[in-house]
Design a protein around this motif. Structure first.
Motif, PDB file in Angstrom:
ATOM      1  N   TYR A   2     -21.389  -4.419   0.023  1.00 25.54           N
ATOM      2  CA  TYR A   2     -20.241  -3.787   0.674  1.00 25.54           C
ATOM      3  C   TYR A   2     -19.176  -4.828   0.979  1.00 25.54           C
ATOM      4  O   TYR A   2     -19.493  -5.975   1.281  1.00 25.54           O
ATOM      5  CB  TYR A   2     -20.667  -3.137   1.996  1.00 25.54           C
ATOM      6  CG  TYR A   2     -21.425  -1.847   1.825  1.00 25.54           C
ATOM      7  CD1 TYR A   2     -20.771  -0.637   1.858  1.00 25.54           C
ATOM      8  CD2 TYR A   2     -22.794  -1.855   1.613  1.00 25.54           C
ATOM      9  CE1 TYR A   2     -21.464   0.555   1.696  1.00 25.54           C
ATOM     10  CE2 TYR A   2     -23.496  -0.668   1.449  1.00 25.54           C
ATOM     11  CZ  TYR A   2     -22.819   0.527   1.493  1.00 25.54           C
ATOM     12  OH  TYR A   2     -23.501   1.694   1.330  1.00 25.54           O
ATOM     13  N   THR A  24     -15.636  -4.790  -4.940  1.00 22.37           N
ATOM     14  CA  THR A  24     -16.857  -4.000  -4.896  1.00 22.37           C
ATOM     15  C   THR A  24     -16.485  -2.522  -4.913  1.00 22.37           C
ATOM     16  O   THR A  24     -15.324  -2.180  -4.689  1.00 22.37           O
ATOM     17  CB  THR A  24     -17.698  -4.340  -3.640  1.00 22.37           C
ATOM     18  OG1 THR A  24     -18.896  -3.582  -3.659  1.00 22.37           O
ATOM     19  CG2 THR A  24     -16.943  -4.049  -2.374  1.00 22.37           C
ATOM     20  N   ASN A  25     -17.449  -1.677  -5.162  1.00 21.19           N
ATOM     21  CA  ASN A  25     -17.201  -0.232  -5.192  1.00 21.19           C
ATOM     22  C   ASN A  25     -17.654   0.453  -3.913  1.00 21.19           C
ATOM     23  O   ASN A  25     -17.630   1.666  -3.809  1.00 21.19           O
ATOM     24  CB  ASN A  25     -17.918   0.394  -6.392  1.00 21.19           C
ATOM     25  CG  ASN A  25     -17.380  -0.152  -7.691  1.00 21.19           C
ATOM     26  OD1 ASN A  25     -16.213  -0.487  -7.790  1.00 21.19           O
ATOM     27  ND2 ASN A  25     -18.234  -0.277  -8.682  1.00 21.19           N
ATOM     28  N   HIS A  26     -18.086  -0.350  -2.940  1.00 17.28           N
ATOM     29  CA  HIS A  26     -18.530   0.150  -1.646  1.00 17.28           C
ATOM     30  C   HIS A  26     -17.784  -0.619  -0.559  1.00 17.28           C
ATOM     31  O   HIS A  26     -17.779  -1.844  -0.566  1.00 17.28           O
ATOM     32  CB  HIS A  26     -20.033  -0.076  -1.450  1.00 17.28           C
ATOM     33  CG  HIS A  26     -20.877   0.565  -2.504  1.00 17.28           C
ATOM     34  ND1 HIS A  26     -21.370   1.832  -2.384  1.00 17.28           N
ATOM     35  CD2 HIS A  26     -21.305   0.110  -3.689  1.00 17.28           C
ATOM     36  CE1 HIS A  26     -22.079   2.127  -3.457  1.00 17.28           C
ATOM     37  NE2 HIS A  26     -22.044   1.092  -4.276  1.00 17.28           N
ATOM     38  N   GLU A  56     -18.154   4.669  -2.524  1.00 21.28           N
ATOM     39  CA  GLU A  56     -18.449   5.051  -1.148  1.00 21.28           C
ATOM     40  C   GLU A  56     -17.671   4.200  -0.154  1.00 21.28           C
ATOM     41  O   GLU A  56     -17.418   3.022  -0.380  1.00 21.28           O
ATOM     42  CB  GLU A  56     -19.946   4.857  -0.922  1.00 21.28           C
ATOM     43  CG  GLU A  56     -20.428   4.996   0.482  1.00 21.28           C
ATOM     44  CD  GLU A  56     -21.908   4.657   0.590  1.00 21.28           C
ATOM     45  OE1 GLU A  56     -22.615   5.438   1.215  1.00 21.28           O
ATOM     46  OE2 GLU A  56     -22.333   3.610   0.049  1.00 21.28           O
ATOM     47  N   GLN A  67     -20.137   8.495   6.509  1.00 24.62           N
ATOM     48  CA  GLN A  67     -20.259   8.143   5.095  1.00 24.62           C
ATOM     49  C   GLN A  67     -19.338   9.051   4.285  1.00 24.62           C
ATOM     50  O   GLN A  67     -19.404  10.269   4.394  1.00 24.62           O
ATOM     51  CB  GLN A  67     -21.697   8.328   4.642  1.00 24.62           C
ATOM     52  CG  GLN A  67     -21.919   7.985   3.198  1.00 24.62           C
ATOM     53  CD  GLN A  67     -23.353   8.253   2.784  1.00 24.62           C
ATOM     54  OE1 GLN A  67     -23.963   9.217   3.219  1.00 24.62           O
ATOM     55  NE2 GLN A  67     -23.883   7.388   1.938  1.00 24.62           N
ATOM     56  N   LYS A  69     -18.287   9.689   0.390  1.00 25.52           N
ATOM     57  CA  LYS A  69     -18.529   9.423  -1.026  1.00 25.52           C
ATOM     58  C   LYS A  69     -17.437  10.094  -1.853  1.00 25.52           C
ATOM     59  O   LYS A  69     -16.783  11.027  -1.402  1.00 25.52           O
ATOM     60  CB  LYS A  69     -19.898   9.947  -1.439  1.00 25.52           C
ATOM     61  CG  LYS A  69     -21.034   9.174  -0.824  1.00 25.52           C
ATOM     62  CD  LYS A  69     -22.352   9.564  -1.425  1.00 25.52           C
ATOM     63  CE  LYS A  69     -23.433   8.673  -0.855  1.00 25.52           C
ATOM     64  NZ  LYS A  69     -24.703   8.866  -1.521  1.00 25.52           N
TER      65      LYS A  69
END
Length: 88
Positions: A2, A24-26, A56, A67, A69
């Motif tokens: 993250y 990053t993709n989070h 996310e 959270q 998404k």
């Protein structure tokens, strides 16, 4: 992995989210300030629209974890649902 972003300004979430593109993709947002829920929802929409690889965003708000998404952002009533959940 993250990318941690602390949000301390009233209009800084979008910039901080966009900074994470390519890292990053989070993303984990630590909300250190009261942030307008509608503005944050729009910032999240902009982030997911701009970054097709984003998966996310986790939001830490006091003792709550939210959270978000990609699939939930693609819902047509995301902003309404997010605002309700953000203020719970």
């Amino acid at each position: 992995m993250y990318d941690l972003k602390t949000i301390s300004g009233k209009a800084s979430a979008k910039n901080r989210l966009l900074e994470s593109i390519g890292q990053t993709n989070h993303v984990l947002l630590n909300m250190a300030t009261d942030y307008n829920a509608r503005s944050l929802a729009k910032d999240l929409l902009a982030y997911f629209t701009t970054n097709p690889n984003a998966f996310e965003v986790m939001i830490f708000k006091r003792n709550k974890v939210i959270q978000v998404k990609r699939v939930s952002v693609e819902n047509h009533d995301f902003i309404k649902k997010f605002i309700l959940f953000y203020h719970k």
